[in-house]
Design a protein around this motif. Sequence first.
Motif, PDB file in Angstrom:
ATOM      1  N   THR A   1      49.483 -80.950 -81.547  1.00 10.23           N
ATOM      2  CA  THR A   1      48.256 -81.104 -80.561  1.00 10.23           C
ATOM      3  C   THR A   1      47.963 -79.727 -80.386  1.00 10.23           C
ATOM      4  O   THR A   1      48.637 -79.022 -79.399  1.00 10.23           O
ATOM      5  N   LEU A   2      46.796 -79.225 -80.600  1.00  7.66           N
ATOM      6  CA  LEU A   2      46.256 -78.096 -80.176  1.00  7.66           C
ATOM      7  C   LEU A   2      44.662 -78.199 -79.864  1.00  7.66           C
ATOM      8  O   LEU A   2      43.985 -78.580 -80.750  1.00  7.66           O
ATOM      9  N   ALA A   3      44.146 -77.867 -78.898  1.00  7.37           N
ATOM     10  CA  ALA A   3      42.914 -77.891 -78.411  1.00  7.37           C
ATOM     11  C   ALA A   3      42.266 -79.224 -78.509  1.00  7.37           C
ATOM     12  O   ALA A   3      41.311 -79.504 -78.836  1.00  7.37           O
ATOM     13  N   GLU A   4      43.148 -80.251 -78.100  1.00  2.00           N
ATOM     14  CA  GLU A   4      42.835 -81.614 -78.182  1.00  2.00           C
ATOM     15  C   GLU A   4      42.697 -82.256 -79.587  1.00  2.00           C
ATOM     16  O   GLU A   4      42.307 -83.501 -79.687  1.00  2.00           O
ATOM     17  N   LYS A   5      43.157 -81.570 -80.482  1.00  2.00           N
ATOM     18  CA  LYS A   5      43.084 -82.019 -81.821  1.00  2.00           C
ATOM     19  C   LYS A   5      44.633 -82.017 -82.465  1.00  2.00           C
ATOM     20  O   LYS A   5      45.392 -81.411 -82.158  1.00  2.00           O
ATOM     21  N   ARG A   6      44.892 -82.985 -83.209  1.00  2.00           N
ATOM     22  CA  ARG A   6      46.200 -83.454 -83.806  1.00  2.00           C
ATOM     23  C   ARG A   6      46.062 -83.203 -85.435  1.00  2.00           C
ATOM     24  O   ARG A   6      45.301 -83.247 -85.999  1.00  2.00           O
ATOM     25  N   TYR A   7      47.445 -82.548 -85.795  1.00  2.12           N
ATOM     26  CA  TYR A   7      47.344 -82.266 -87.105  1.00  2.12           C
ATOM     27  C   TYR A   7      48.755 -82.784 -87.552  1.00  2.12           C
ATOM     28  O   TYR A   7      49.779 -82.541 -86.554  1.00  2.12           O
ATOM     29  N   ARG A   8      48.960 -83.155 -88.635  1.00  2.00           N
ATOM     30  CA  ARG A   8      50.500 -83.596 -89.315  1.00  2.00           C
ATOM     31  C   ARG A   8      50.426 -83.639 -90.598  1.00  2.00           C
ATOM     32  O   ARG A   8      49.396 -83.835 -91.357  1.00  2.00           O
ATOM     33  N   SER A   9      51.677 -83.464 -91.288  1.00  2.00           N
ATOM     34  CA  SER A   9      51.772 -83.660 -92.401  1.00  2.00           C
ATOM     35  C   SER A   9      52.081 -85.159 -92.939  1.00  2.00           C
ATOM     36  O   SER A   9      52.753 -85.800 -91.877  1.00  2.00           O
ATOM     37  N   THR A  10      51.456 -85.911 -93.763  1.00  2.00           N
ATOM     38  CA  THR A  10      51.842 -87.049 -94.258  1.00  2.00           C
ATOM     39  C   THR A  10      53.004 -87.242 -94.869  1.00  2.00           C
ATOM     40  O   THR A  10      53.827 -88.369 -95.280  1.00  2.00           O
ATOM     41  N   LEU A  11      53.999 -86.006 -95.296  1.00  2.34           N
ATOM     42  CA  LEU A  11      55.175 -86.164 -95.791  1.00  2.34           C
ATOM     43  C   LEU A  11      56.172 -86.285 -94.907  1.00  2.34           C
ATOM     44  O   LEU A  11      55.906 -85.547 -93.608  1.00  2.34           O
ATOM     45  N   TRP A  12      57.415 -86.777 -95.161  1.00  4.88           N
ATOM     46  CA  TRP A  12      58.609 -86.769 -94.136  1.00  4.88           C
ATOM     47  C   TRP A  12      59.577 -85.848 -94.494  1.00  4.88           C
ATOM     48  O   TRP A  12      59.873 -85.484 -95.627  1.00  4.88           O
ATOM     49  N   GLU A  13      60.245 -85.240 -93.294  1.00  5.09           N
ATOM     50  CA  GLU A  13      61.193 -84.155 -93.602  1.00  5.09           C
ATOM     51  C   GLU A  13      62.533 -84.488 -93.108  1.00  5.09           C
ATOM     52  O   GLU A  13      62.631 -85.574 -92.458  1.00  5.09           O
ATOM     53  N   LYS A  14      63.512 -83.966 -93.615  1.00  7.62           N
ATOM     54  CA  LYS A  14      64.986 -84.385 -93.296  1.00  7.62           C
ATOM     55  C   LYS A  14      65.503 -83.807 -92.079  1.00  7.62           C
ATOM     56  O   LYS A  14      66.596 -84.358 -91.707  1.00  7.62           O
ATOM     57  N   SER A  15      64.848 -82.959 -91.274  1.00  9.49           N
ATOM     58  CA  SER A  15      65.139 -82.619 -90.045  1.00  9.49           C
ATOM     59  C   SER A  15      64.008 -82.512 -89.133  1.00  9.49           C
ATOM     60  O   SER A  15      62.826 -82.144 -89.562  1.00  9.49           O
ATOM     61  N   LYS A  16      64.192 -82.313 -87.841  1.00  8.53           N
ATOM     62  CA  LYS A  16      63.042 -82.116 -86.843  1.00  8.53           C
ATOM     63  C   LYS A  16      62.672 -80.565 -87.167  1.00  8.53           C
ATOM     64  O   LYS A  16      61.251 -80.593 -86.824  1.00  8.53           O
ATOM     65  N   LYS A  17      63.400 -79.806 -87.100  1.00  5.05           N
ATOM     66  CA  LYS A  17      62.895 -78.379 -87.242  1.00  5.05           C
ATOM     67  C   LYS A  17      61.819 -78.212 -88.481  1.00  5.05           C
ATOM     68  O   LYS A  17      60.813 -77.822 -88.201  1.00  5.05           O
ATOM     69  N   PHE A  18      62.122 -78.874 -89.532  1.00  2.54           N
ATOM     70  CA  PHE A  18      61.196 -78.522 -90.608  1.00  2.54           C
ATOM     71  C   PHE A  18      60.163 -79.571 -90.751  1.00  2.54           C
ATOM     72  O   PHE A  18      59.036 -79.246 -90.912  1.00  2.54           O
ATOM     73  N   ALA A  19      60.246 -80.652 -89.909  1.00  2.00           N
ATOM     74  CA  ALA A  19      58.865 -81.534 -89.618  1.00  2.00           C
ATOM     75  C   ALA A  19      58.059 -80.707 -88.675  1.00  2.00           C
ATOM     76  O   ALA A  19      56.591 -80.847 -89.048  1.00  2.00           O
ATOM     77  N   GLU A  20      58.535 -80.220 -87.704  1.00  2.00           N
ATOM     78  CA  GLU A  20      57.537 -79.426 -86.811  1.00  2.00           C
ATOM     79  C   GLU A  20      56.823 -78.002 -87.651  1.00  2.00           C
ATOM     80  O   GLU A  20      55.740 -77.952 -87.415  1.00  2.00           O
ATOM     81  N   GLN A  21      57.683 -77.300 -88.363  1.00  2.00           N
ATOM     82  CA  GLN A  21      56.927 -76.476 -89.112  1.00  2.00           C
ATOM     83  C   GLN A  21      56.008 -77.099 -89.937  1.00  2.00           C
ATOM     84  O   GLN A  21      54.993 -76.238 -90.435  1.00  2.00           O
ATOM     85  N   ALA A  22      56.329 -78.015 -90.849  1.00  2.00           N
ATOM     86  CA  ALA A  22      55.143 -78.535 -91.651  1.00  2.00           C
ATOM     87  C   ALA A  22      53.809 -78.908 -91.178  1.00  2.00           C
ATOM     88  O   ALA A  22      52.939 -78.564 -91.300  1.00  2.00           O
ATOM     89  N   ALA A  23      54.085 -79.567 -89.697  1.00  2.00           N
ATOM     90  CA  ALA A  23      52.944 -79.845 -88.845  1.00  2.00           C
ATOM     91  C   ALA A  23      51.882 -78.700 -88.461  1.00  2.00           C
ATOM     92  O   ALA A  23      50.862 -78.465 -88.586  1.00  2.00           O
ATOM     93  N   ALA A  24      52.760 -77.449 -88.255  1.00  2.00           N
ATOM     94  CA  ALA A  24      52.383 -76.267 -87.837  1.00  2.00           C
ATOM     95  C   ALA A  24      51.469 -75.636 -89.031  1.00  2.00           C
ATOM     96  O   ALA A  24      50.471 -74.917 -88.843  1.00  2.00           O
ATOM     97  N   VAL A  25      52.013 -75.590 -90.066  1.00  2.00           N
ATOM     98  CA  VAL A  25      51.233 -75.171 -91.281  1.00  2.00           C
ATOM     99  C   VAL A  25      50.020 -75.845 -91.595  1.00  2.00           C
ATOM    100  O   VAL A  25      49.116 -75.406 -92.040  1.00  2.00           O
ATOM    101  N   VAL A  26      50.102 -77.307 -91.484  1.00  2.00           N
ATOM    102  CA  VAL A  26      48.894 -77.882 -91.399  1.00  2.00           C
ATOM    103  C   VAL A  26      47.624 -77.559 -90.537  1.00  2.00           C
ATOM    104  O   VAL A  26      46.495 -77.089 -90.868  1.00  2.00           O
ATOM    105  N   CYS A  27      48.221 -77.132 -89.486  1.00  2.00           N
ATOM    106  CA  CYS A  27      47.066 -76.691 -88.342  1.00  2.00           C
ATOM    107  C   CYS A  27      46.710 -75.247 -88.735  1.00  2.00           C
ATOM    108  O   CYS A  27      45.623 -75.195 -88.718  1.00  2.00           O
TER     109      CYS A  27
END
Length: 451
Positions: free
Chosen positions: A353-379
Amino acid sequence: MAAGRLSFSNITALAPMVRVGTLPMRLLALDYGADVVYCEELIDIKMAQCHRVVNEVLETVDFVAPDERVMFRTCEREKYRVIFQMVRRKTELLAVRILKKLVTGVSIPVTCKIRILPSLEETLALVRRIEKTGVAAVAVHGRLKDERPRHPLHCDYIQAVARAVSIPVIANGGSLDLVKTNADIEEFRRATGASSVMLARAAMWNASVFSDQGPFPLERVMEDYLKYAIRYTNHAFNTKYCLCQMLRDKVESPLGKQVQAAQTNAELSEAYGLQEFYRRTQEQLQARRDALQNGLFPSFDGVICVCGFRREYPPHITPKMFLLEWSRKEKLEQPQYEMVQRSQDRAFQSTVTLAEKRYRSTLWEKSKKFAEQAAAVVCLRVLGVPEGRIGEEDSGLVCKRKREGKMNGAAEEEARTKRHAVDLRQETDNSEAAAVANGERHGADAPPEQP
């Protein structure tokens, strides 16, 4: 209708219909000649709870409820042609106040659909107030709120409305009595004096009513509809409902009974002899899933979801770092990450969540670390901000000192690892030497015991 512009003059539209106006039916209507398609009526309070998801596999944009139901799905094919039909269940605001807020709050055309009121004077007074809100068009169903299709249509009311306002008026309610074929559409338009015509039941029964070459055989129309339902993984019960509406009085036929008994789109494809189409489509969708997992990132409408970013980014500079630095530069609150884990395979998905907007990847990752990085890339990609990929020009978001610090840190960590490995080998050698000296060596190389 000009490309890239939504017009409401001299058009034929698919009317909003509950459980019918989903993506497969809308695409079918466009194929057969509809100019504009309305989605099914969606309740505003429920839509407010949805989050927007880019589905890379289907190449759609989905609005997904908290319980993971897809409330609305759209694709590039209907861009500039689809109307989002929203219904308000609460009554704190009058209709005119709602329209004013929408017209001033969004940059796209806003339209309104009404039923006539008990008197012509009340109806005209309402549409004149609606026109003053700045809406692009008004659709008028020529029946009272409590009247059903068996009641006659009040064409004279629609005609009076068309004369009373300057915005386009879309006539609605003529299915069955007035519109049975494509040629009837123009007659309905003339009878009401409206700019355009909107069809509900006539289109639901056979969408080829929109084609000047139709009508086409119902079997062909149903197969075309089912192919879209399979292609876009439409919910099987919704698919079955629409097919039953098309069958009408044939719903108790052998085909109708097979449709009613079906529980999945695969079983529905068997009823229509489309097993091979279903199989090929599933293979294609699975191939896209596999390609995405291998780092291929298709986009839709400027929004890109990603997976496999590890292949494109150096280990010392991450998308999360770029997003954090950009938010600081823009004087925004720090990005906040939320994590969910899928029970069936323990995979992770993160939403940032950034500036009251939400971003995420619809794909699922094997670790929390990579899941957060994927969401950051989308944003970052939605915002058009550099993300630190290998070969990307230095954006200056992450200063040289931090880059060098990260690189030096990585180098130091590697050196520490090597030193630790050397120390470990030396320690092991010393331990073995001590063990031999104390007569404690065992195994294949140990000397035989003395008798």
